[in-house]
Write a protein that holds these residues in place. Structure first.
Motif, PDB file in Angstrom:
ATOM      1  N   SER A 118       0.814  -1.212   0.000  1.00  8.19           N
ATOM      2  CA  SER A 118       0.000   0.000   0.000  1.00  8.19           C
ATOM      3  C   SER A 118       0.849   1.264   0.000  1.00  8.19           C
ATOM      4  O   SER A 118       0.535   2.237  -0.708  1.00  8.19           O
ATOM      5  CB  SER A 118      -0.943  -0.008   1.213  1.00  8.19           C
ATOM      6  N   ARG A 119       1.916   1.261   0.770  1.00  2.64           N
ATOM      7  CA  ARG A 119       2.805   2.426   0.778  1.00  2.64           C
ATOM      8  C   ARG A 119       3.396   2.678  -0.603  1.00  2.64           C
ATOM      9  O   ARG A 119       3.527   3.824  -1.041  1.00  2.64           O
ATOM     10  CB  ARG A 119       3.932   2.242   1.803  1.00  2.64           C
ATOM     11  N   GLN A 120       3.736   1.609  -1.299  1.00  2.00           N
ATOM     12  CA  GLN A 120       4.320   1.782  -2.633  1.00  2.00           C
ATOM     13  C   GLN A 120       3.267   2.230  -3.646  1.00  2.00           C
ATOM     14  O   GLN A 120       3.570   3.006  -4.556  1.00  2.00           O
ATOM     15  CB  GLN A 120       4.997   0.486  -3.067  1.00  2.00           C
ATOM     16  N   LEU A 121       2.034   1.775  -3.488  1.00  3.15           N
ATOM     17  CA  LEU A 121       0.958   2.292  -4.335  1.00  3.15           C
ATOM     18  C   LEU A 121       0.778   3.789  -4.123  1.00  3.15           C
ATOM     19  O   LEU A 121       0.565   4.548  -5.082  1.00  3.15           O
ATOM     20  CB  LEU A 121      -0.359   1.566  -4.032  1.00  3.15           C
ATOM     21  N   GLU A 122       0.873   4.221  -2.878  1.00  6.88           N
ATOM     22  CA  GLU A 122       0.727   5.643  -2.576  1.00  6.88           C
ATOM     23  C   GLU A 122       1.853   6.456  -3.213  1.00  6.88           C
ATOM     24  O   GLU A 122       1.621   7.549  -3.753  1.00  6.88           O
ATOM     25  CB  GLU A 122       0.697   5.853  -1.062  1.00  6.88           C
ATOM     26  N   ILE A 123       3.065   5.932  -3.156  1.00  6.14           N
ATOM     27  CA  ILE A 123       4.202   6.613  -3.789  1.00  6.14           C
ATOM     28  C   ILE A 123       3.982   6.683  -5.298  1.00  6.14           C
ATOM     29  O   ILE A 123       4.197   7.730  -5.927  1.00  6.14           O
ATOM     30  CB  ILE A 123       5.519   5.891  -3.446  1.00  6.14           C
ATOM     31  N   GLN A 125       1.187   6.615  -6.921  1.00  5.64           N
ATOM     32  CA  GLN A 125       0.102   7.556  -7.223  1.00  5.64           C
ATOM     33  C   GLN A 125       0.599   8.996  -7.154  1.00  5.64           C
ATOM     34  O   GLN A 125       0.306   9.808  -8.041  1.00  5.64           O
ATOM     35  CB  GLN A 125      -1.054   7.346  -6.241  1.00  5.64           C
ATOM     36  N   THR A 126       1.369   9.295  -6.116  1.00  4.79           N
ATOM     37  CA  THR A 126       1.899  10.650  -5.956  1.00  4.79           C
ATOM     38  C   THR A 126       2.802  11.054  -7.108  1.00  4.79           C
ATOM     39  O   THR A 126       2.739  12.177  -7.613  1.00  4.79           O
ATOM     40  CB  THR A 126       2.666  10.759  -4.633  1.00  4.79           C
ATOM     41  N   GLN A 148      -8.420   0.992  -1.666  1.00  6.18           N
ATOM     42  CA  GLN A 148      -8.258   1.705  -0.399  1.00  6.18           C
ATOM     43  C   GLN A 148      -7.269   2.856  -0.511  1.00  6.18           C
ATOM     44  O   GLN A 148      -7.445   3.911   0.095  1.00  6.18           O
ATOM     45  CB  GLN A 148      -7.810   0.738   0.697  1.00  6.18           C
ATOM     46  N   THR A 149      -6.219   2.666  -1.303  1.00  4.95           N
ATOM     47  CA  THR A 149      -5.215   3.719  -1.445  1.00  4.95           C
ATOM     48  C   THR A 149      -5.602   4.758  -2.487  1.00  4.95           C
ATOM     49  O   THR A 149      -4.939   5.799  -2.607  1.00  4.95           O
ATOM     50  CB  THR A 149      -3.847   3.128  -1.844  1.00  4.95           C
ATOM     51  N   PHE A 151      -5.388   4.278  -5.697  1.00  8.49           N
ATOM     52  CA  PHE A 151      -4.435   4.196  -6.797  1.00  8.49           C
ATOM     53  C   PHE A 151      -5.174   4.094  -8.122  1.00  8.49           C
ATOM     54  O   PHE A 151      -6.046   3.235  -8.296  1.00  8.49           O
ATOM     55  CB  PHE A 151      -3.511   2.985  -6.617  1.00  8.49           C
TER      56      PHE A 151
END
Length: 257
Positions: A118-123, A125-126, A148-149, A151
């Motif tokens: 999930s953290r990597q999906l957030e990165i 996406q950003t 959830q994230t 993405f």
């Protein structure tokens, strides 16, 4: 005909030690574009070195943390991932994902995989990057993490071996399905049935080199044989498969704003 190997570990020692020959053989077979993922911080530099090879060799790179290495990841590794991605604006995020094949995993280990994914999906996406997703017995959890994230950048779910129902969930979330060396095994019946039902816009080709072949080092030169099996299963020509999958990679290489 032109092909892309959308998942090949060219930085792995088994291929890197003979990379000029590997690339030459691939080009002679019609494979001129390669997407090369990393699996953990320790191999990011080896993959980054491939990004410095002149662009005419067709190498694209990805940086990420594979689920097998989730337990040892600290906050500084996520900062390091964002930093290396910033240095390579064309890089994907990968290989990331979930692997729930091992039934001895504890709930805590699975949850840690989900956290790292999930953290990597957030990165991603950003930074507006595509992702390369490892999925083994975890399609529902991958879809849940994507939702959830928030993405929305899409990418490839590589080495797919699941059902058409799982594939449809993932394609609706913006992913292409990675069809690869598993097809060279005549006993891989589920993916063959899934492949019959996918749309031409749903899938891309890969080898997962140097892995996936028993007693043999896999290389991107095996993309055309994979395409031949795909064409046979779908009742079409290799030329049509090449054209469709190349168009799909072109779309992935030009993500929406």
């Amino acid at each position: 005909m032109n092909f892309t190997d959308t998942h090949c570990h060219l930085a792995d020692p088994a291929l890197r030690k003979n990379l000029p020959h590997v690339l030459t053989a691939a080009r002679e077979a019609g494979v001129g574009r390669f997407i090369v993922p990393a699996t953990r911080p320790q191999d990011w530099q080896d993959v980054a070195d491939l990004a410095e090879i002149p662009s005419e060799h067709g190498i694209r790179v990805a940086f990420g943390i594979h689920p097998w290495f989730s337990d040892g990841i600290a906050e500084q590794d996520f900062a390091g991932l964002a930093a290396v991605l910033a240095r390579y604006p064309g890089a994907w995020v990968g290989e990331i994902g979930l692997d729930f094949y091992d039934k001895t995993q504890t709930p805590q280990q699975r949850e840690r995989q989900i956290q790292v994914f999930s953290r990597q999906l957030e990165i991603a996406q950003t930074l507006r990057r595509r992702v390369i997703v490892h999925n083994l017995k975890a399609a529902a959890d991958i879809a849940a993490a994507v939702k959830q994230t928030g993405f929305t950048r899409g990418g490839i779910v590589h080495a797919f071996s699941g059902s058409i129902e799982e594939a449809r969930v993932l394609t609706k979330l913006g992913f292409k399905i990675g069809i690869g060396s598993l097809l060279l095994n005549p006993n891989a019946r589920k993916i063959r049935e899934t492949l019959k039902t996918l749309n031409n816009t749903d899938f891309v080709l890969e080898t997962d080199s140097p892995f996936m072949l028993k007693n043999e080092i896999n290389t991107p030169v095996n993309i055309p044989p994979i395409a031949e099996v795909v064409a046979e299963i779908r009742g079409t020509s290799v030329a049509e498969i090449a054209a469709a999958t190349e168009a799909n990679v072109d779309i992935l290489e030009n993500p929406p704003a």
